[in-house]
Write a protein that holds these residues in place. Structure first.
Motif, short mmCIF file in Angstrom:
data_model
loop_
_atom_site.label_atom_id
_atom_site.label_comp_id
_atom_site.label_asym_id
_atom_site.label_seq_id
_atom_site.Cartn_x
_atom_site.Cartn_y
_atom_site.Cartn_z
N ASN A 186 -0.49 -1.90 -7.09
CA ASN A 186 -1.88 -1.49 -6.96
C ASN A 186 -2.61 -2.55 -6.12
OD1 ASN A 186 -4.58 -0.86 -7.20
ND2 ASN A 186 -4.48 -0.42 -9.39
N PRO A 187 -2.80 -2.27 -4.84
CA PRO A 187 -3.42 -3.25 -3.94
C PRO A 187 -4.77 -3.76 -4.44
CG PRO A 187 -2.51 -1.44 -2.68
CD PRO A 187 -2.44 -1.03 -4.13
N HIS A 188 -5.56 -2.87 -5.04
CA HIS A 188 -6.88 -3.29 -5.52
C HIS A 188 -6.77 -4.30 -6.65
CE1 HIS A 188 -9.35 -0.77 -3.01
NE2 HIS A 188 -8.55 0.25 -3.24
N ALA A 189 -5.80 -4.09 -7.54
CA ALA A 189 -5.60 -5.02 -8.64
C ALA A 189 -5.20 -6.39 -8.10
CB ALA A 189 -4.52 -4.50 -9.59
N ILE A 190 -4.32 -6.37 -7.10
CA ILE A 190 -3.86 -7.63 -6.50
C ILE A 190 -5.01 -8.34 -5.79
CG2 ILE A 190 -2.35 -8.63 -4.75
CD1 ILE A 190 -0.36 -6.39 -5.36
N LEU A 191 -5.77 -7.59 -4.99
CA LEU A 191 -6.86 -8.19 -4.25
C LEU A 191 -7.96 -8.69 -5.18
CD1 LEU A 191 -7.12 -5.70 -1.25
CD2 LEU A 191 -6.05 -7.95 -1.30
N ILE A 228 -5.08 8.85 -2.73
CA ILE A 228 -5.70 9.33 -1.50
C ILE A 228 -6.59 8.24 -0.89
CG2 ILE A 228 -7.40 10.96 -0.57
CD1 ILE A 228 -6.35 12.99 -2.65
N TYR A 229 -7.34 7.56 -1.75
CA TYR A 229 -8.22 6.49 -1.29
C TYR A 229 -7.41 5.36 -0.64
CZ TYR A 229 -11.70 2.74 -1.43
OH TYR A 229 -12.55 1.72 -1.09
N LEU A 230 -6.29 5.01 -1.27
CA LEU A 230 -5.42 3.97 -0.71
C LEU A 230 -4.83 4.44 0.63
CD1 LEU A 230 -3.44 2.68 -3.82
CD2 LEU A 230 -5.39 1.62 -2.68
N GLY A 231 -4.49 5.74 0.70
CA GLY A 231 -3.96 6.27 1.93
C GLY A 231 -4.96 6.19 3.07
N ILE A 232 -6.23 6.48 2.76
CA ILE A 232 -7.29 6.39 3.77
C ILE A 232 -7.46 4.95 4.24
CG2 ILE A 232 -9.79 6.62 4.14
CD1 ILE A 232 -9.71 9.01 2.20
N GLN A 233 -7.42 4.01 3.27
CA GLN A 233 -7.53 2.61 3.62
C GLN A 233 -6.38 2.14 4.49
OE1 GLN A 233 -8.16 0.32 -0.06
NE2 GLN A 233 -10.28 0.09 0.60
N LEU A 234 -5.18 2.62 4.16
CA LEU A 234 -4.00 2.25 4.94
C LEU A 234 -4.11 2.79 6.36
CD1 LEU A 234 -1.17 0.98 5.01
CD2 LEU A 234 -0.26 3.17 4.21
N TYR A 235 -4.58 4.03 6.48
CA TYR A 235 -4.74 4.68 7.79
C TYR A 235 -5.80 3.96 8.63
CZ TYR A 235 -5.77 8.24 11.30
OH TYR A 235 -6.00 8.90 12.49
N ASN A 236 -6.93 3.62 7.99
CA ASN A 236 -8.01 2.96 8.71
C ASN A 236 -7.67 1.52 9.05
OD1 ASN A 236 -9.61 5.24 8.62
ND2 ASN A 236 -10.62 4.65 6.71
N PHE A 293 0.83 -1.20 0.00
CA PHE A 293 0.00 0.00 0.00
C PHE A 293 0.87 1.26 0.00
CE2 PHE A 293 -3.67 -2.51 0.66
CZ PHE A 293 -4.79 -1.69 0.56
N SER A 294 1.88 1.29 0.85
CA SER A 294 2.75 2.47 0.97
C SER A 294 3.50 2.75 -0.32
CB SER A 294 3.75 2.27 2.12
OG SER A 294 3.08 2.09 3.35
N ALA A 295 4.10 1.71 -0.89
CA ALA A 295 4.83 1.86 -2.15
C ALA A 295 3.89 2.29 -3.27
CB ALA A 295 5.54 0.55 -2.51
N GLY A 296 2.70 1.70 -3.28
CA GLY A 296 1.72 2.04 -4.31
C GLY A 296 1.29 3.49 -4.25
N ILE A 297 1.07 3.99 -3.03
CA ILE A 297 0.68 5.39 -2.85
C ILE A 297 1.76 6.34 -3.35
CG2 ILE A 297 0.22 7.17 -1.11
CD1 ILE A 297 -1.14 4.92 0.55
N LEU A 298 3.01 6.07 -3.00
CA LEU A 298 4.13 6.93 -3.41
C LEU A 298 4.29 6.95 -4.93
CD1 LEU A 298 6.81 6.01 -0.70
CD2 LEU A 298 5.46 8.13 -0.88
N PHE A 299 4.20 5.78 -5.56
CA PHE A 299 4.34 5.72 -7.01
C PHE A 299 3.19 6.43 -7.72
CE2 PHE A 299 7.54 2.29 -6.68
CZ PHE A 299 8.40 2.71 -7.67
N LEU A 300 1.97 6.28 -7.19
CA LEU A 300 0.81 6.93 -7.81
C LEU A 300 0.90 8.45 -7.69
CD1 LEU A 300 -2.11 4.57 -6.70
CD2 LEU A 300 -1.15 4.83 -9.00
N LEU A 301 1.37 8.95 -6.54
CA LEU A 301 1.54 10.39 -6.36
C LEU A 301 2.56 10.93 -7.36
CD1 LEU A 301 1.56 10.67 -2.46
CD2 LEU A 301 -0.24 11.46 -4.02
N TYR A 302 3.68 10.23 -7.50
CA TYR A 302 4.73 10.65 -8.44
C TYR A 302 4.24 10.57 -9.88
CZ TYR A 302 9.00 10.53 -11.21
OH TYR A 302 9.96 10.78 -12.15
N MET A 303 3.53 9.50 -10.19
CA MET A 303 3.03 9.33 -11.55
C MET A 303 2.03 10.42 -11.91
SD MET A 303 1.01 6.07 -13.11
CE MET A 303 0.11 6.24 -14.66
N GLY A 304 1.12 10.74 -10.97
CA GLY A 304 0.15 11.80 -11.21
C GLY A 304 0.83 13.13 -11.46
#
Length: 204
Positions: free
Chosen positions: A121-126, A195-203, A76-87
């Protein structure tokens, strides 16, 4: 066997059709590359990544990700960082000069980004584990092979189609106005996923 083939095709389409970060990136590369062959690396990388996830899900290996909490946190953490950079990279890109070679994303960067939005992408994996992996339990032997192969084939054809669609848009949008708008929307979508992944990670 026919049932396994149809099941695999429908299931794969259902999972891959939603416009996520991976699809957006493949489409953008098809549109921004001066020639279609420039988008081949992203097509191959995305296809291989999806094929790997599907195979792991069918073989049951990727279930480990669900049973080890620290792995989920790292992904989740790595995915969030890569998505922020990619965006950020997509937002800052300028498609107005598509004729210039430097406007296209280099092969290495394409591969890195494609791998990040596919494997981090955690959602893709899940989804792959929970849906394709679980569905494959209904089949054995040749039927399982056909089911798995149909899922992988749909994934490959979809990425090729996305890149072709992007190339068509890039050809008639010579000034890059439409592509610039698409890039902005794509960047916002990718940030929303982060952001959505970040919220999920936090919760979690």
């Amino acid at each position: 066997m026919t049932a396994a083939l149809i099941h695999g095709i429908i299931l794969a389409f259902g999972l891959i059709l939603p416009l996520g970060a991976q699809n957006v990136f493949v489409f953008n590369q098809g549109a921004s590359q001066p020639r279609f062959r420039g988008a081949v690396p992203v097509i191959i990388t995305a296809s291989l990544c999806d094929a790997s996830l599907i195979l792991l899900a069918v073989l049951g290996v990727s279930v480990i990700v669900l049973t080890v909490p620290i792995l989920q946190t790292v992904i989740f953490s790595a995915g969030i960082l890569f998505l922020l950079y990619m965006g950020w990279s997509i937002w800052k890109s300028d498609p107005a000069s598509l004729s210039q070679k430097e406007a296209a994303m280099p092969t290495k960067k394409q591969i890195l980004f494609a791998m990040s939005v596919s494997l981090l992408n955690p959602h893709a994996i899940l989804d792959t584990i929970g849906v394709i992996g679980t569905s494959s339990l209904s089949y054995e032997g040749n039927e399982k092979i056909i089911f798995t192969a149909s899922c992988i084939l749909v994934s490959c054809l979809w990425f090729i189609g996305l890149a072709v669609a992007g190339r068509i848009v890039g050809n008639f949008d010579t000034e890059g106005k439409l592509l610039k708008t698409i890039n902005k929307i794509s960047a916002i979508m990718i940030w929303c996923v982060a952001i959505y992944l970040g919220i999920q990670l936090y919760n979690g």
